[in-house]
Design a protein around this motif. Structure first.
Motif, PDB file in Angstrom:
ATOM      1  N   LEU A   2       0.827  -1.195   0.000  1.00  0.00           N
ATOM      2  CA  LEU A   2       0.000   0.000   0.000  1.00  0.00           C
ATOM      3  C   LEU A   2       0.858   1.238   0.000  1.00  0.00           C
ATOM      4  CD1 LEU A   2      -2.648  -1.079   2.636  1.00  0.00           C
ATOM      5  CD2 LEU A   2      -3.011  -0.917   0.185  1.00  0.00           C
ATOM      6  N   THR A   3       0.333   2.275  -0.639  1.00  0.00           N
ATOM      7  CA  THR A   3       1.080   3.522  -0.699  1.00  0.00           C
ATOM      8  C   THR A   3       0.422   4.634   0.088  1.00  0.00           C
ATOM      9  OG1 THR A   3      -0.080   4.148  -2.742  1.00  0.00           O
ATOM     10  CG2 THR A   3       2.008   2.959  -2.978  1.00  0.00           C
ATOM     11  N   ASP A   4      -0.835   4.434   0.509  1.00  0.00           N
ATOM     12  CA  ASP A   4      -1.547   5.520   1.172  1.00  0.00           C
ATOM     13  C   ASP A   4      -1.530   5.408   2.685  1.00  0.00           C
ATOM     14  OD1 ASP A   4      -3.140   3.276   1.278  1.00  0.00           O
ATOM     15  OD2 ASP A   4      -5.023   4.367   1.026  1.00  0.00           O
ATOM     16  N   THR A   5      -0.818   4.442   3.232  1.00  0.00           N
ATOM     17  CA  THR A   5      -0.770   4.293   4.677  1.00  0.00           C
ATOM     18  C   THR A   5       0.486   3.528   5.061  1.00  0.00           C
ATOM     19  OG1 THR A   5      -1.951   3.465   6.621  1.00  0.00           O
ATOM     20  CG2 THR A   5      -2.077   2.123   4.634  1.00  0.00           C
ATOM     21  N   ALA A   6       1.006   3.830   6.257  1.00  0.00           N
ATOM     22  CA  ALA A   6       2.217   3.145   6.710  1.00  0.00           C
ATOM     23  C   ALA A   6       1.924   1.694   7.065  1.00  0.00           C
ATOM     24  CB  ALA A   6       2.809   3.880   7.909  1.00  0.00           C
ATOM     25  N   SER A   7       0.783   1.446   7.681  1.00  0.00           N
ATOM     26  CA  SER A   7       0.468   0.092   8.105  1.00  0.00           C
ATOM     27  C   SER A   7      -1.039  -0.065   8.264  1.00  0.00           C
ATOM     28  CB  SER A   7       1.164  -0.218   9.433  1.00  0.00           C
ATOM     29  OG  SER A   7       0.936  -1.553   9.825  1.00  0.00           O
ATOM     30  N   VAL A   8      -1.545  -1.206   7.855  1.00  0.00           N
ATOM     31  CA  VAL A   8      -2.967  -1.516   7.963  1.00  0.00           C
ATOM     32  C   VAL A   8      -3.190  -2.370   9.204  1.00  0.00           C
ATOM     33  CG1 VAL A   8      -4.926  -2.670   6.886  1.00  0.00           C
ATOM     34  CG2 VAL A   8      -3.280  -1.427   5.464  1.00  0.00           C
ATOM     35  N   GLY A   9      -3.991  -1.894  10.120  1.00  0.00           N
ATOM     36  CA  GLY A   9      -4.311  -2.666  11.309  1.00  0.00           C
ATOM     37  C   GLY A   9      -5.337  -3.738  11.000  1.00  0.00           C
ATOM     38  N   VAL A  10      -5.075  -4.965  11.464  1.00  0.00           N
ATOM     39  CA  VAL A  10      -5.960  -6.098  11.193  1.00  0.00           C
ATOM     40  C   VAL A  10      -6.303  -6.813  12.492  1.00  0.00           C
ATOM     41  CG1 VAL A  10      -6.163  -8.330  10.023  1.00  0.00           C
ATOM     42  CG2 VAL A  10      -4.998  -6.437   8.885  1.00  0.00           C
ATOM     43  N   LEU A  11      -7.582  -7.124  12.666  1.00  0.00           N
ATOM     44  CA  LEU A  11      -8.048  -7.947  13.780  1.00  0.00           C
ATOM     45  C   LEU A  11      -8.377  -9.331  13.241  1.00  0.00           C
ATOM     46  CD1 LEU A  11      -9.026  -8.182  16.772  1.00  0.00           C
ATOM     47  CD2 LEU A  11     -11.285  -7.450  15.956  1.00  0.00           C
ATOM     48  N   VAL A  12      -7.778 -10.364  13.820  1.00  0.00           N
ATOM     49  CA  VAL A  12      -7.976 -11.743  13.366  1.00  0.00           C
ATOM     50  C   VAL A  12      -8.986 -12.428  14.291  1.00  0.00           C
ATOM     51  CG1 VAL A  12      -6.874 -13.964  12.903  1.00  0.00           C
ATOM     52  CG2 VAL A  12      -5.626 -11.826  12.462  1.00  0.00           C
ATOM     53  N   VAL A  13     -10.081 -12.928  13.700  1.00  0.00           N
ATOM     54  CA  VAL A  13     -11.165 -13.510  14.501  1.00  0.00           C
ATOM     55  C   VAL A  13     -11.429 -14.948  14.059  1.00  0.00           C
ATOM     56  CG1 VAL A  13     -13.535 -13.216  15.308  1.00  0.00           C
ATOM     57  CG2 VAL A  13     -12.199 -11.209  14.610  1.00  0.00           C
ATOM     58  N   ASP A  14     -11.163 -15.889  14.945  1.00  0.00           N
ATOM     59  CA  ASP A  14     -11.392 -17.308  14.660  1.00  0.00           C
ATOM     60  C   ASP A  14     -11.421 -18.039  16.000  1.00  0.00           C
ATOM     61  OD1 ASP A  14     -10.746 -20.223  13.897  1.00  0.00           O
ATOM     62  OD2 ASP A  14     -10.859 -19.269  11.930  1.00  0.00           O
ATOM     63  N   ASP A  15     -12.285 -19.043  16.120  1.00  0.00           N
ATOM     64  CA  ASP A  15     -12.381 -19.741  17.399  1.00  0.00           C
ATOM     65  C   ASP A  15     -11.291 -20.786  17.580  1.00  0.00           C
ATOM     66  OD1 ASP A  15     -13.675 -21.221  15.359  1.00  0.00           O
ATOM     67  OD2 ASP A  15     -14.742 -22.420  16.835  1.00  0.00           O
ATOM     68  N   HIS A  16     -10.497 -21.037  16.545  1.00  0.00           N
ATOM     69  CA  HIS A  16      -9.377 -21.969  16.661  1.00  0.00           C
ATOM     70  C   HIS A  16      -8.078 -21.187  16.823  1.00  0.00           C
ATOM     71  CE1 HIS A  16     -12.401 -24.564  14.599  1.00  0.00           C
ATOM     72  NE2 HIS A  16     -11.916 -25.443  15.460  1.00  0.00           N
ATOM     73  N   ALA A  17      -7.439 -21.364  17.971  1.00  0.00           N
ATOM     74  CA  ALA A  17      -6.211 -20.620  18.257  1.00  0.00           C
ATOM     75  C   ALA A  17      -5.126 -20.889  17.227  1.00  0.00           C
ATOM     76  CB  ALA A  17      -5.701 -20.966  19.661  1.00  0.00           C
ATOM     77  N   VAL A  18      -5.049 -22.127  16.731  1.00  0.00           N
ATOM     78  CA  VAL A  18      -3.995 -22.467  15.773  1.00  0.00           C
ATOM     79  C   VAL A  18      -4.183 -21.699  14.465  1.00  0.00           C
ATOM     80  CG1 VAL A  18      -5.221 -24.464  14.812  1.00  0.00           C
ATOM     81  CG2 VAL A  18      -2.717 -24.369  14.720  1.00  0.00           C
ATOM     82  N   VAL A  19      -5.442 -21.467  14.079  1.00  0.00           N
ATOM     83  CA  VAL A  19      -5.711 -20.686  12.866  1.00  0.00           C
ATOM     84  C   VAL A  19      -5.306 -19.237  13.080  1.00  0.00           C
ATOM     85  CG1 VAL A  19      -7.498 -19.840  11.293  1.00  0.00           C
ATOM     86  CG2 VAL A  19      -7.571 -22.206  12.113  1.00  0.00           C
ATOM     87  N   ARG A  20      -5.688 -18.687  14.235  1.00  0.00           N
ATOM     88  CA  ARG A  20      -5.315 -17.294  14.539  1.00  0.00           C
ATOM     89  C   ARG A  20      -3.804 -17.126  14.538  1.00  0.00           C
ATOM     90  NH1 ARG A  20      -8.941 -18.033  18.860  1.00  0.00           N
ATOM     91  NH2 ARG A  20      -7.263 -17.668  20.393  1.00  0.00           N
ATOM     92  N   ARG A  21      -3.114 -18.052  15.172  1.00  0.00           N
ATOM     93  CA  ARG A  21      -1.656 -17.956  15.249  1.00  0.00           C
ATOM     94  C   ARG A  21      -1.028 -18.068  13.864  1.00  0.00           C
ATOM     95  NH1 ARG A  21      -3.328 -16.706  19.454  1.00  0.00           N
ATOM     96  NH2 ARG A  21      -2.677 -17.331  21.542  1.00  0.00           N
ATOM     97  N   GLY A  22      -1.573 -18.965  13.046  1.00  0.00           N
ATOM     98  CA  GLY A  22      -1.030 -19.142  11.711  1.00  0.00           C
ATOM     99  C   GLY A  22      -1.206 -17.903  10.848  1.00  0.00           C
ATOM    100  N   VAL A  23      -2.417 -17.329  10.875  1.00  0.00           N
ATOM    101  CA  VAL A  23      -2.673 -16.113  10.100  1.00  0.00           C
ATOM    102  C   VAL A  23      -1.793 -14.978  10.601  1.00  0.00           C
ATOM    103  CG1 VAL A  23      -4.387 -14.361   9.534  1.00  0.00           C
ATOM    104  CG2 VAL A  23      -5.030 -16.776   9.511  1.00  0.00           C
ATOM    105  N   THR A  24      -1.724 -14.840  11.922  1.00  0.00           N
ATOM    106  CA  THR A  24      -0.917 -13.767  12.511  1.00  0.00           C
ATOM    107  C   THR A  24       0.552 -13.915  12.132  1.00  0.00           C
ATOM    108  OG1 THR A  24      -2.415 -13.519  14.391  1.00  0.00           O
ATOM    109  CG2 THR A  24      -0.172 -12.721  14.681  1.00  0.00           C
ATOM    110  N   ALA A  25       1.046 -15.153  12.109  1.00  0.00           N
ATOM    111  CA  ALA A  25       2.459 -15.392  11.820  1.00  0.00           C
ATOM    112  C   ALA A  25       2.848 -14.899  10.440  1.00  0.00           C
ATOM    113  CB  ALA A  25       2.781 -16.881  11.962  1.00  0.00           C
TER     114      ALA A  25
END
Length: 223
Positions: A2-25
Motif C-alpha cells: 500500500l502507498t496511502d498508509t504506513a500500516s494496515v491494522g488487522v483484527l484476526v477472529v477465529d475460534d481456533h487458536a492455531v488458525v489465529r496464530r497461523g494467520v498472525t504469523a
C-alpha cells in the motif's frame, strides 16, 4: 504494498487458536500490515472494537472473520460491525462447505472472502483490496455463489448504459477512484453510479454486484 498508509491494522477472529496464530504469523512478516489483536468469537471481536472506540484509539481497518464460531458467529458479527463501524472492512475466512453462510455474510456487509487454505499472498492481497475499497473473491467460491445467486427479474436491463459500464468495472475489482479515472468522471459521480446500480438491482454490497456480473456473463471469476 500500500502507498496511502504506513500500516494496515488487522483484527484476526477465529475460534481456533492455531488458525489465529497461523494467520498472525504470516501477516507479521508484511511491512504494511499490523495485527492489532485476536478474538475467539464475534462477541469478543465486537467488544475489542468497542473498547478501542471508547478509548479513542484507531480501529483496525480490516477484520479477518471466521464464520463458524460459538457465542456469536461471523454472519451476525459482520452485520454488527457494518452497523456500528462502517469504516471497518470485514473479509470472511471460509471453508468451501460454508456457502450459505457466505451468502448471509455478504448480505450483511462483508467486503470479500477467501478460503482458509489460502496462502499468505492471497490473504495479504485480500486485506489490501479491502482497504482500497475493492473486492477480493476466491474464484472457486465465486463460481458456486454466482450459480446460486438469484438475479433480479429484469436482469441488467434496468441499468443505464453508464451503469452497466460501472458494474463491469466494479466486477473487475476497481475502486471508485479507479472507475472515475477510467470513465473520466468525478469520484463522487462514480460513487453515485455504484449506489444507484446497487439499488436498482436490489443488492447490498459491491461483492454481490461482482457475483451478479459473473452470473450474467459480464466478467469471469479469476483463476
Amino acid at each position: 504494498m500500500l502507498t496511502d498508509t504506513a500500516s494496515v491494522g488487522v483484527l484476526v477472529v477465529d475460534d481456533h487458536a492455531v488458525v489465529r496464530r497461523g494467520v498472525t504469523a504470516y501477516l507479521d512478516v508484511l511491512d504494511d500490515v499490523t495485527v492489532v489483536g485476536e478474538a475467539g468469537d464475534g462477541r469478543e471481536a465486537l467488544d475489542r472494537l468497542e473498547a478501542l472506540a471508547v478509548l479513542g484509539s484507531p480501529l483496525p481497518r480490516v477484520v479477518l472473520m471466521d464464520l463458524m464460531m460459538p457465542v456469536m458467529d461471523g454472519v451476525e458479527a459482520t452485520a454488527e460491525i457494518a452497523r456500528r463501524h462502517p469504516e471497518v472492512k470485514v473479509v470472511i475466512l471460509t471453508s468451501f462447505g460454508e456457502i450459505e453462510r457466505v451468502n448471509a455474510a455478504l448480505e450483511n456487509g462483508a467486503a470479500g472472502y477467501l478460503l482458509k487454505d489460502a496462502g499468505p499472498a492471497e490473504v495479504a492481497e485480500a486485506i489490501r483490496a479491502a482497504v482500497r475499497d475493492e473486492v477480493f473473491l476466491d474464484a472457486a467460491v465465486a463460481r458456486r455463489l454466482a450459480q446460486q445467486m438469484r438475479a433480479p427479474q429484469s436482469g441488467l436491463a434496468v441499468l443505464t448504459v453508464r451503469e452497466r459500464e460501472v458494474l463491469a468495472l466494479v466486477a473487475e475489482g476497481r475502486s471508485n477512484r479507479e472507475i472515475a479515472a477510467e470513465l473520466v468522471i468525478s469520484e463522487r459521480t462514480a460513487r453515485t453510479h455504484v449506489s444507484n446500480l446497487l439499488g436498482k438491482l436490489g443488492l447490498r454490497s459491491r461483492t454481490q454486484a461482482v457475483l451478479l456480473a459473473i452470473k450474467e456473463g459480464l466478467v469471469k471469476p479469476a483463476g
